[in-house]
Structure formats: C-alpha cells, structure tokens
Design an enzyme around this catalytic site. Structure first.
Site, PDB file in Angstrom:
ATOM      1  N   ILE A   1       0.786  -1.566  -0.146  1.00 13.68           N
ATOM      2  CA  ILE A   1      -0.224  -0.014  -0.075  1.00 13.68           C
ATOM      3  C   ILE A   1       0.770   0.987   0.304  1.00 13.68           C
ATOM      4  CG2 ILE A   1      -0.253   0.650   2.668  1.00 13.68           C
ATOM      5  CD1 ILE A   1      -2.995   0.780   2.175  1.00 13.68           C
TER       6      ILE A   1
ATOM      7  N   GLY B   1       0.189  -5.522   0.897  1.00 16.19           N
ATOM      8  CA  GLY B   1      -1.196  -5.045  -0.498  1.00 16.19           C
ATOM      9  C   GLY B   1      -0.851  -6.004  -1.670  1.00 16.19           C
TER      10      GLY B   1
ATOM     11  N   ASP C   1      -1.603  -8.828  -1.365  1.00 18.66           N
ATOM     12  CA  ASP C   1      -2.849  -9.529  -1.049  1.00 18.66           C
ATOM     13  C   ASP C   1      -3.399  -9.619  -2.920  1.00 18.66           C
ATOM     14  OD1 ASP C   1      -4.095  -8.984   1.397  1.00 18.66           O
ATOM     15  OD2 ASP C   1      -3.472  -6.622   1.145  1.00 18.66           O
TER      16      ASP C   1
ATOM     17  N   GLU D   1       2.593  -6.375   7.076  1.00 16.83           N
ATOM     18  CA  GLU D   1       1.689  -6.451   7.811  1.00 16.83           C
ATOM     19  C   GLU D   1       2.124  -5.431   8.646  1.00 16.83           C
ATOM     20  OE1 GLU D   1       0.377  -7.309   5.112  1.00 16.83           O
ATOM     21  OE2 GLU D   1      -0.858  -6.689   4.139  1.00 16.83           O
TER      22      GLU D   1
ATOM     23  N   ASP E   1      -5.509  -7.090   6.188  1.00 16.39           N
ATOM     24  CA  ASP E   1      -6.932  -7.056   6.163  1.00 16.39           C
ATOM     25  C   ASP E   1      -7.665  -7.087   4.377  1.00 16.39           C
ATOM     26  OD1 ASP E   1      -6.625  -4.909   4.692  1.00 16.39           O
ATOM     27  OD2 ASP E   1      -7.477  -3.373   6.697  1.00 16.39           O
TER      28      ASP E   1
HETATM   29  C1  LIG Z   1      -5.979  -0.601   4.893  1.00 10.80           C
HETATM   30  C2  LIG Z   1      -5.206  -0.760   4.771  1.00 10.80           C
HETATM   31  C3  LIG Z   1      -4.950  -1.757   3.950  1.00 10.80           C
HETATM   32  C4  LIG Z   1      -3.843  -2.928   3.051  1.00 10.80           C
HETATM   33  C5  LIG Z   1      -2.417  -2.186   3.876  1.00 10.80           C
HETATM   34  C6  LIG Z   1      -1.956  -2.773   2.920  1.00 10.80           C
HETATM   35  C7  LIG Z   1       0.035  -3.642   4.075  1.00 10.80           C
HETATM   36  C8  LIG Z   1       0.948  -3.234   3.021  1.00 10.80           C
HETATM   37  O1  LIG Z   1       1.415  -2.964   1.754  1.00 10.80           O
HETATM   38  S1  LIG Z   1       1.997  -3.567   4.231  1.00 10.80           S
HETATM   39  C9  LIG Z   1       3.647  -3.101   2.645  1.00 10.80           C
HETATM   40  C10 LIG Z   1       3.626  -1.419   2.844  1.00 10.80           C
HETATM   41  N1  LIG Z   1       5.022  -1.541   1.853  1.00 10.80           N
HETATM   42  C11 LIG Z   1       6.427  -1.299   2.657  1.00 10.80           C
HETATM   43  O2  LIG Z   1       6.786  -1.119   4.036  1.00 10.80           O
HETATM   44  C12 LIG Z   1       7.202  -1.762   1.559  1.00 10.80           C
HETATM   45  C13 LIG Z   1       8.179   0.442   1.637  1.00 10.80           C
HETATM   46  N2  LIG Z   1       9.073  -0.140   0.552  1.00 10.80           N
HETATM   47  C14 LIG Z   1      10.349  -0.903   0.648  1.00 10.80           C
HETATM   48  O3  LIG Z   1      10.757  -1.791   1.353  1.00 10.80           O
HETATM   49  C15 LIG Z   1      11.528  -0.738  -0.361  1.00 10.80           C
HETATM   50  O4  LIG Z   1      11.232   0.782  -1.125  1.00 10.80           O
HETATM   51  C16 LIG Z   1      10.962  -1.222  -1.255  1.00 10.80           C
HETATM   52  C17 LIG Z   1      10.131  -2.408  -2.338  1.00 10.80           C
HETATM   53  C18 LIG Z   1      12.101  -2.804  -0.677  1.00 10.80           C
HETATM   54  C19 LIG Z   1      12.441  -0.962  -2.850  1.00 10.80           C
HETATM   55  O5  LIG Z   1      13.353  -0.860  -2.206  1.00 10.80           O
HETATM   56  P1  LIG Z   1      14.412   0.209  -3.201  1.00 10.80           P
HETATM   57  O6  LIG Z   1      14.634  -0.415  -4.244  1.00 10.80           O
HETATM   58  O7  LIG Z   1      15.641   0.106  -2.222  1.00 10.80           O
HETATM   59  O8  LIG Z   1      13.430   1.276  -3.551  1.00 10.80           O
HETATM   60  P2  LIG Z   1      13.923   3.086  -1.831  1.00 10.80           P
HETATM   61  O9  LIG Z   1      15.007   3.372  -2.413  1.00 10.80           O
HETATM   62  O10 LIG Z   1      13.276   1.731  -0.595  1.00 10.80           O
HETATM   63  O11 LIG Z   1      11.833   2.939  -3.052  1.00 10.80           O
HETATM   64  C20 LIG Z   1      11.716   4.651  -4.179  1.00 10.80           C
HETATM   65  C21 LIG Z   1      10.874   5.244  -3.254  1.00 10.80           C
HETATM   66  O12 LIG Z   1       9.295   4.727  -3.212  1.00 10.80           O
HETATM   67  C22 LIG Z   1       9.083   5.102  -2.275  1.00 10.80           C
HETATM   68  N3  LIG Z   1       8.607   4.046  -1.993  1.00 10.80           N
HETATM   69  C23 LIG Z   1       8.671   2.684  -2.320  1.00 10.80           C
HETATM   70  N4  LIG Z   1       7.735   1.818  -1.174  1.00 10.80           N
HETATM   71  C24 LIG Z   1       7.043   2.581  -0.914  1.00 10.80           C
HETATM   72  C25 LIG Z   1       5.467   2.737  -0.463  1.00 10.80           C
HETATM   73  N5  LIG Z   1       4.882   1.862   0.115  1.00 10.80           N
HETATM   74  N6  LIG Z   1       4.896   4.147  -0.493  1.00 10.80           N
HETATM   75  C26 LIG Z   1       4.980   4.932  -0.691  1.00 10.80           C
HETATM   76  N7  LIG Z   1       7.090   5.268  -0.880  1.00 10.80           N
HETATM   77  C27 LIG Z   1       6.905   3.620  -1.342  1.00 10.80           C
HETATM   78  C28 LIG Z   1      10.332   5.550  -0.655  1.00 10.80           C
HETATM   79  O13 LIG Z   1      10.404   5.936  -0.132  1.00 10.80           O
HETATM   80  C29 LIG Z   1      11.361   6.099  -1.782  1.00 10.80           C
HETATM   81  O14 LIG Z   1      10.303   6.982  -2.121  1.00 10.80           O
HETATM   82  P3  LIG Z   1      11.955   8.602  -1.394  1.00 10.80           P
HETATM   83  O15 LIG Z   1      11.236   9.766  -1.854  1.00 10.80           O
HETATM   84  O16 LIG Z   1      12.708   8.666  -2.916  1.00 10.80           O
HETATM   85  O17 LIG Z   1      12.576   8.215  -0.723  1.00 10.80           O
END
Ligand SMILES: CC/C=C\C=C\CC(=O)SCCNC(=O)CCNC(=O)[C@H](O)C(C)(C)COP(=O)(O)OP(=O)(O)OC[C@H]1O[C@@H](n2cnc3c(N)ncnc32)[C@H](O)[C@@H]1OP(=O)(O)O
Length: 274
Positions: A69, A124, A127, A147, A155
């Site tokens: 997400i 997600g 999911d 999550e 969820d």
């Molecule tokens: C009601 C609830 C309903 C649904 C709930 C769902 C729950 C989930 O989905 S839990 C999972 C949430 N996601 C994460 O925790 C993943 C976060 N991201 C990462 O771990 C990493 O980005 C990666 C996917 C492993 C990739 O790593 P890498 O290749 O090193 O890239 P980054 O430099 O980390 O990312 C570049 C840029 O993208 C932004 N970003 C990555 N993922 C997200 C995200 N899920 N949401 C928003 N932004 C994201 C990251 O912050 C970077 O941004 P910059 O501005 O360049 O820092």
C-alpha cells in the site's frame, strides 16, 4: 483501450487473446494508491467483458512488482473523519471493504489471471498475488507479509487466501514474522509454481502458458476457475453439487462436440469466444 493513472493494459501481440495488465507507478515501485483501488476492478471488469481477451497476465512496470500500500494512502485512511468515533469507525469499515473488493475483483473475473512477479512483492502485493490464479516469479523476487511490522492485521485477503495456498503453518509463520523470503522459497512453499532466471525468461514462460490456456475451451477454462474457487470455500459435498449444476448447463455447449471432433480429426479445436 481506456487510459488509467495507475495501470496499463497492452495486448501481448496484435490480435493476441492474451492481454498484459501492468501495475504502472514504477517511480514508487507500484505502491497501491486510492486511484489504484478504484481503477483495478474497472480494468479487470473491462478485460472480463472484452470477448477478445482470454487470459490476463498481471505484472509490474519498473524494478519491483509491488511495494504494498502507498504509505501516504495508508496514512490518510487511518485519519479520523470527525470527533464521532462511531461514525469514523463505520466509515473506516466501509473503506476497508471497498479495498478488499478491489482485490477480490481478481477472483470475480471469469478469465484466468496469471501473476508474473519480479523484485519486491510486499504487503498489498501479497494480497494481489494470492487472489491470482497462477503465480510465477523471477529468482530475484522477494516477498514479505509485511503488515505486522506496520502494526496492521493484514485485511485485504492474504490471511484468508494464503493458508489454502501454502498451508496454515507456513501462512501463520510468514504473517507473524513479516520476514522476507526469496523466490526459491516461495516455490518450495507452493506460493509460486515456477521460478525463472530472468524477467525475459519469465515473460516467455508467461506468454507460452497463457497462449496454451487461451487455446482451450473458454467455457471449460472459466468453469475450472469458478468451480475451484467456490470449492475452496465449500464442503466436498457442496463442491460436487456445485460442479454438477455448472456442468449440467455447460456440457451442452458446442465446445464439447468441437473438442471431441478436433481430437478424432487430429486438428486444433476452434472455439467461440466467451
Ligand atoms: C487498510 C489497510 C490496507 C492495506 C494495507 C496494506 C499493508 C501493506 O501493504 S504493508 C507494506 C507497505 N510497504 C512497505 O513497507 C514497503 C516499503 N518499501 C520498501 O521496502 C522498499 O521501497 C522496496 C520496495 C524494498 C524497494 O527498495 P529500493 O529499491 O531500495 O527503493 P526505495 O529507495 O526504498 O524506494 C524508492 C522510493 O519509493 C518510495 N516507496 C517505496 N515503497 C513505498 C510505499 N509502499 N509507499 C510510499 N512510498 C514508497 C520510497 O520511500 C522512495 O521514495 P523517496 O522519496 O525516493 O525516498
């Protein structure tokens, strides 16, 4: 073909019955935004209704399949709307059910959806892929039922669908730890059916399997998907009753006659579209 902010739909080749549906926010690793949740069921429904589409391949543009997400979306969802806790809770419940429906659209789509996963498949993303019919990945793919680390009980379907794919014991271990696991472990667990050495090799594998399925009777293919999914949530007796009702309607189609004739005439069968 309709334009989407978060998705792209491309026929595999001109006139191909295989269509590629891409998650298309590569700059943020295909994080799932509000736009995604409203566009995804619309895109699936348009593919389902299009008689030129037989099989859908779902993958992600950019370096990763899906980073879960969008954390900004998550933040906005969890903000209270008003001081009335009851109303806020009721709105949140409806919102979660709306997000769930977007993922369940994969199962409601009559046509098979095959996920091709590379890079990250997190939260997600799990999911989504657990609601797909077939899952392939690359060797560099990694997965996390993340999550729990964000203080969320998953969820949008993972906790409901993952156990029937990898078994209860594996599902609870993955969901309670949130640990990363590799494409090869995903194969050993049964989460994916095949692992490919590269994205190009996976694309070729996806194309071959999708075209193979697309050449079969569309009624038999949609029936197999519908009956397997319904049987997952039914007793054996209910499942057998359901397939008897299904086949009492569809066995009367021209597809059966065509399949048997083609077999005896040693030619490829030709079926009407669905
Ligand atoms: C009601 C609830 C309903 C649904 C709930 C769902 C729950 C989930 O989905 S839990 C999972 C949430 N996601 C994460 O925790 C993943 C976060 N991201 C990462 O771990 C990493 O980005 C990666 C996917 C492993 C990739 O790593 P890498 O290749 O090193 O890239 P980054 O430099 O980390 O990312 C570049 C840029 O993208 C932004 N970003 C990555 N993922 C997200 C995200 N899920 N949401 C928003 N932004 C994201 C990251 O912050 C970077 O941004 P910059 O501005 O360049 O820092």
């Amino acid at each position: 073909m309709e334009k989407y902010k978060t998705l792209e739909i491309v026929p595999k080749t001109p006139n191909s019955p295989v269509f590629h549906l891409y998650l298309n926010r590569p700059y943020i690793h295909n994080a799932l935004s509000r736009d995604f949740f409203s566009e995804f069921p619309k895109a699936l429904s348009s593919l389902d209704e299009n008689p030129n589409v037989s099989v859908i391949i779902l993958s992600g543009h950019g370096d990763h399949f899906c980073s879960g997400i969008d954390l900004k979306t998550l933040n906005s969802i969890s903000q209270p709307l008003s001081n009335d806790r009851g109303r806020t809770a009721e709105r949140l419940r409806r919102e979660i059910k709306g997000l769930q429906a977007a993922i369940t659209a994969l199962e409601l789509c009559r046509k098979p959806v095959i996920a091709g996963i590379h890079g990250a498949c997190i939260g997600g993303g799990i999911d989504i892929v657990t609601a797909c019919d077939i899952r392939y990945c690359t060797e560099d793919a990694f997965f996390s039922v993340k999550e729990v680390d964000l203080a969320i009980t998953a969820d949008l379907g993972t906790l409901q669908r993952l156990p029937s794919i990898v078994g209860y014991g594996n599902a609870i271990e993955l969901a309670l730890t949130g640990r990363r696991f590799s494409g090869l472990e995903a194969k050993a667990l049964g989460l994916v059916s095949r692992v490919f050495g590269s994205k190009d090799a996976m694309d070729e594998g996806l194309r071959a399997v999708a075209e193979g399925i697309a050449a079969k009777s569309p009624l038999a293919v949609t029936g197999t998907k519908a009956v397997l999914l319904r049987s997952r949530d039914m007793s054996l007796e209910q499942g057998l009753d359901y397939v008897a009702t299904w086949n009492s309607a569809t066995l009367l189609s021209d597809d059966l006659t065509e399949a048997v004739s083609a077999h005896s005439q040693k030619r490829k069968p030709v079926f009407a579209k669905l």
